[in-house]
Design an enzyme around this catalytic site. Structure first.
Site, mmCIF file in Angstrom:
data_model
loop_
_atom_site.group_PDB
_atom_site.id
_atom_site.type_symbol
_atom_site.label_atom_id
_atom_site.label_comp_id
_atom_site.label_asym_id
_atom_site.label_seq_id
_atom_site.Cartn_x
_atom_site.Cartn_y
_atom_site.Cartn_z
ATOM 1 N N GLY A 1 4.855 14.164 1.433
ATOM 2 C CA GLY A 1 6.045 13.432 1.863
ATOM 3 C C GLY A 1 6.626 12.633 0.726
ATOM 4 O O GLY A 1 6.002 12.448 -0.328
ATOM 5 N N ASP A 2 7.841 12.151 0.969
ATOM 6 C CA ASP A 2 8.563 11.404 -0.055
ATOM 7 C C ASP A 2 9.097 10.136 0.578
ATOM 8 O O ASP A 2 9.736 10.189 1.631
ATOM 9 C CB ASP A 2 9.733 12.251 -0.581
ATOM 10 C CG ASP A 2 10.199 11.787 -1.941
ATOM 11 O OD1 ASP A 2 9.436 11.081 -2.615
ATOM 12 O OD2 ASP A 2 11.337 12.127 -2.315
ATOM 13 N N GLY B 1 10.353 5.640 -0.020
ATOM 14 C CA GLY B 1 11.251 4.808 -0.800
ATOM 15 C C GLY B 1 10.696 4.410 -2.148
ATOM 16 O O GLY B 1 11.450 4.109 -3.071
ATOM 17 N N PHE B 2 9.346 4.406 -2.287
ATOM 18 C CA PHE B 2 8.748 3.967 -3.539
ATOM 19 C C PHE B 2 8.043 5.087 -4.292
ATOM 20 O O PHE B 2 7.747 4.936 -5.464
ATOM 21 C CB PHE B 2 7.743 2.841 -3.275
ATOM 22 C CG PHE B 2 8.383 1.543 -2.923
ATOM 23 C CD1 PHE B 2 8.893 0.718 -3.900
ATOM 24 C CD2 PHE B 2 8.502 1.153 -1.598
ATOM 25 C CE1 PHE B 2 9.493 -0.481 -3.575
ATOM 26 C CE2 PHE B 2 9.101 -0.048 -1.267
ATOM 27 C CZ PHE B 2 9.601 -0.863 -2.257
ATOM 28 N N GLY B 3 7.723 6.187 -3.626
ATOM 29 C CA GLY B 3 7.003 7.229 -4.334
ATOM 30 C C GLY B 3 6.756 8.449 -3.476
ATOM 31 O O GLY B 3 7.151 8.520 -2.318
ATOM 32 N N THR B 4 6.075 9.439 -4.093
ATOM 33 C CA THR B 4 5.757 10.700 -3.441
ATOM 34 C C THR B 4 4.263 10.735 -3.140
ATOM 35 O O THR B 4 3.451 10.258 -3.934
ATOM 36 C CB THR B 4 6.140 11.876 -4.350
ATOM 37 O OG1 THR B 4 7.516 11.760 -4.699
ATOM 38 C CG2 THR B 4 5.930 13.200 -3.642
ATOM 39 N N VAL B 5 3.893 11.307 -1.982
ATOM 40 C CA VAL B 5 2.499 11.373 -1.561
ATOM 41 C C VAL B 5 2.016 12.818 -1.668
ATOM 42 O O VAL B 5 2.695 13.749 -1.223
ATOM 43 C CB VAL B 5 2.327 10.866 -0.113
ATOM 44 C CG1 VAL B 5 0.858 10.923 0.295
ATOM 45 C CG2 VAL B 5 2.862 9.448 0.016
ATOM 46 N N LYS C 1 -0.603 8.377 -3.371
ATOM 47 C CA LYS C 1 0.797 7.975 -3.517
ATOM 48 C C LYS C 1 1.092 7.745 -4.997
ATOM 49 O O LYS C 1 0.439 6.952 -5.662
ATOM 50 C CB LYS C 1 1.099 6.698 -2.729
ATOM 51 C CG LYS C 1 2.569 6.273 -2.845
ATOM 52 C CD LYS C 1 2.821 4.887 -2.260
ATOM 53 C CE LYS C 1 2.809 4.881 -0.768
ATOM 54 N NZ LYS C 1 3.248 3.572 -0.215
ATOM 55 N N ASP D 1 7.658 -3.032 7.846
ATOM 56 C CA ASP D 1 8.271 -1.705 7.834
ATOM 57 C C ASP D 1 7.658 -0.832 8.932
ATOM 58 O O ASP D 1 7.285 0.316 8.696
ATOM 59 C CB ASP D 1 8.087 -1.051 6.463
ATOM 60 C CG ASP D 1 9.100 0.070 6.207
ATOM 61 O OD1 ASP D 1 10.113 0.137 6.936
ATOM 62 O OD2 ASP D 1 8.894 0.870 5.287
#
Length: 699
Positions: free
Chosen positions: A385-386, A388-392, A406, A504
């Site tokens: 997944g992608d 707001g702060f990075g890609t997992v 992450k 969040d």
């Protein structure tokens, strides 16, 4: 030390130019200008003296030749017709409220519904709820307000319907409630979930009106609420407050300026007495006004010397810190130390991960090379997944554990802060409904990486309205259990010391393991509440559109009730299968929160819920979904004071779940309707031990 020399050159140039380097608003020939003559400093409207931060609705300031600024705080425009003696405040389109009193010392205004004042009878019929626009700087006052709930045109003739709850009052007025209408009721106190759920189903309209507590409890009106006393209470009004210390106005007003906002409520700058527009305050235009150039130059030179000495001290401390760092990490301890004695990095204005304070939390520190190997060099096919702060990415460690890694986008200041914040908070949390945190790389690593347990079944959002929605893998009992487990996780966060506000909460951050049990994730925006018992943290609003608490957005004050609002949106998603924001819906229903509140108020729950879940065909399911809708309605109140705490939300959900269980279910199923299966070894690798300061509330 090139940075040091550049700073010294800046300080020297400021000293030569005669500008105080400690001032944040030095004079500038290019500063914007405004015309203050178009705004009244004070005006009488009826018996009320109106002045800043209130303003006449037809007034605006001219900035750079364009009339584009309010003359006070957004949402605080007073309508004052010369033909009437009333001052009126319009909170939302078509809803006017008469000003009864303004207390500038305590920052409160007392309002009454203009419709209730205008009618010529003792029994005004409610027409709407009080709605405060997001851009307005007004909020329900925490002191002195109560509520009356109105249930209008209730059909009590259904077969098998229970009698009305004993703690509600029937409205016996004739005007507006007379011949041809069904019975109507009011509740002067908050109802239980079951009673409220029954009334939501039975009544045509539901409204909640704020009133003054002293009037509602008075012996003059209380005993005769149903026969017209409630009308006197409504006409007594309710209080709203404003907080001048929130947002950018505080520093501006301290410097004798006034805040300037455009018609959309965006801050333009500080409007200074000399006719200039500055940001964030008027600076030396006020504080140094009238001083001679020689005095200003002396102050500037003195400030430059102080700055020089500070830079020398900072350089010495930096060199010393660097040496200590090399000595610490040359030992290869493999542990990341982080101080929590002063709160989160943002609250201390620091992102130092290697603090030397006495009290530390520890978490495992991974070499970058191991995580690069675990994810196949961060291969695209491993991407989960992608955000707001990075890609997992999915990966497998050398010890065999399947993990989620992450990878933050870059090593800028904000990414380092988010990295430190999430590592610090997660390292102290242990709960079966929170994602397990395994560790991270060093903040000085080639890249910033966080390592979590791998949760294989995707997010709740994927199953409700995402790419897995067609699987229909979440029947109603499972959705109700997801709500219970997510609320359990939030209740745990709010109960530990110091409390954690997630900030969040959304269905994209609620993961599901192989057995569809909840794992709440993504703590990058989370904040610790101060340990001194304070109820909020003042910070710039952040979060995901559609889930952000409107009161937090308006007042810049984050509380645990902000999570409750976001969770109310999650409940609305669970019963409707609709996303929190959908621009293809009608304008008034783009936000699911607004859609849910409106339809629940109008007793149109059947037009909100996902009919495929059994609503209308199964009585127990219909009852449970209606009660969850009513609970979502309470969580989505504009004012945090009117929302229940998450502990109460959890108790109500457990009660709904228990009431919806059918005895004698066959097969290997638990009482909550979920299969009895062991925990997946991929999702649990540590025992759920409890710290003495973090009580478990997951029972």
């Amino acid at each position: 030390m090139p940075l040091l020399f550049r700073l010294l050159l800046v300080a020297a140039s400021l000293a030569v130019s005669g500008v105080d380097p400690t001032s944040g608003a030095a004079p500038s020939a290019g500063a914007s200008a405004y015309n203050a003559s178009m705004c009244h400093t004070s005006f009488m409207c009826g018996a009320h003296d109106i002045h800043y931060p209130f303003y006449l609705s037809n007034e605006s300031r001219v900035i750079d030749g364009v009339a584009r600024s309010y003359c006070g705080y957004p949402g605080m425009a007073i309508l004052c017709d010369a033909t009437t003696t009333n001052a009126t405040l319009r909170l939302a389109e078509g809803t006017n409220y008469t000003v009864l009193a303004i207390d500038y010392d305590n920052n409160t205004i007392t309002l009454a519904d203009a419709d209730a004042l205008a009618v010529n009878n003792d029994c005004p019929r409610p027409q709407h709820n009080v709605t405060i626009p997001p851009e307005a700087w007004l909020n329900f006052s925490s002191a002195g307000n109560s509520t009356i709930s109105f249930f209008l045109d209730c059909n009590l003739t259904g077969a098998g319907d229970p009698p009305p709850p004993p703690n509600i009052v029937r409205i016996n007025c004739t005007t507006g409630f007379g011949q041809g209408r069904l019975p109507s009721f009011l509740a002067p106190a908050q109802l239980g979930a079951q009673d409220a759920g029954w009334l939501f189903r039975a009544c045509g309209e539901v409204y909640v009106a704020p009133v003054l507590s002293e009037l509602l409890a008075s012996p003059e009106y209380g005993p005769r609420l149903g026969s017209g006393g409630y009308g006197d209470v409504l006409r007594g009004g309710f209080r709203l407050s404003w907080d001048p210390s929130a947002g950018p106005c505080y520093e501006c007003e301290l410097s004798k300026g006034q805040c300037g906002y455009d018609q959309a409520g965006v801050f333009l700058g500080c409007l200074c007495p000399d006719g200039s527009v500055r940001d964030p305050d008027c600076g030396d235009q006020v504080h140094l006004a009238g001083q001679k150039d020689a005095n200003r130059r002396k102050i500037a030179i003195g400030a430059a010397l102080v700055l020089f000495l500070l830079l020398l001290v900072m350089s010495f401390l930096y060199i010393r810190k660097k040496r200590q760092y090399k000595m610490t990490y040359s030992s290869g301890s493999g542990l990341l130390k982080y101080s929590i004695s002063g709160g989160t990095p943002r609250s201390r204005g620091s992102t130092d991960m290697d603090s030397g304070n006495v009290h530390h939390l520890q978490t495992h520190q991974f070499p970058y090379e191991e995580l690069e190997e675990a994810t196949g060099g961060f291969c695209d096919t491993r991407e989960l997944g992608d955000g707001g702060f990075g890609t997992v990415y999915k990966g497998q460690l050398r010890d065999g554990r399947v993990v989620a890694v992450k990878r933050l986008y870059n090593n800028g200041c904000r990414q380092v802060e988010q990295f430190v914040n999430e590592a610090a908070i997660l390292s102290r949390l242990r709960h079966p409904n929170l994602v397990t945190f395994y560790g991270c790389t060093s903040s000085r690593s080639r890249e910033l990486l966080l390592v979590y347990e791998y949760v294989p079944n995707g997010t709740v959002a994927d199953h409700l309205h995402g790419h897995r929605a067609a699987e229909r893998a979440l029947p109603w009992p499972l959705r109700l259990n997801i709500a219970v487990e997510a609320a359990t996780a939030l209740a745990y966060l709010h109960a530990i010391e110091p409390p954690v506000v997630h900030r969040d909460v959304k269905t994209n951050n609620i993961l599901l393991d192989a057995d569809f049990h909840v794992k709440v994730a993504d703590f990058g925006l989370s904040r610790l509440l101060p340990p001194d018992g304070a109820t909020h943290v003042s910070t710039t609003p952040q979060g995901t559109p559609g889930y952000v608490d409107p009161e937090y957005h308006r007042c810049y004050q984050l509380t645990d009730k902000s999570d409750v609002y976001s969770f109310g949106v999650v409940l609305a998603e669970l019963i409707s299968s609709k996303p929190a924001v959908d621009v293809t819906r009608d304008r008034d229903e783009i936000n699911l929160a607004g859609m849910a509140v409106g339809r629940i108020q109008r007793s149109q729950v059947d037009q909100l819920v996902d009919i495929d879940l059994g609503f209308g065909t199964d009585e127990a399911t219909s009852m449970a979904m209606t009660m969850v809708a009513e609970l979502a309605f309470r969580c989505l109140q504009q004012s945090g004071e009117m929302r229940p705490p998450i502990r109460e939300v959890l108790d109500v959900l457990k009660g709904i779940q228990k009431g919806g269980v059918k005895e004698g279910d066959e097969g290997e199923r638990k009482k909550d309707g979920l299969p009895r299966v062991p925990c997946s070894p991929d999702t649990v690798h540590v025992s759920w031990e409890s710290f003495s300061t973090t009580p478990s509330i997951s029972q």
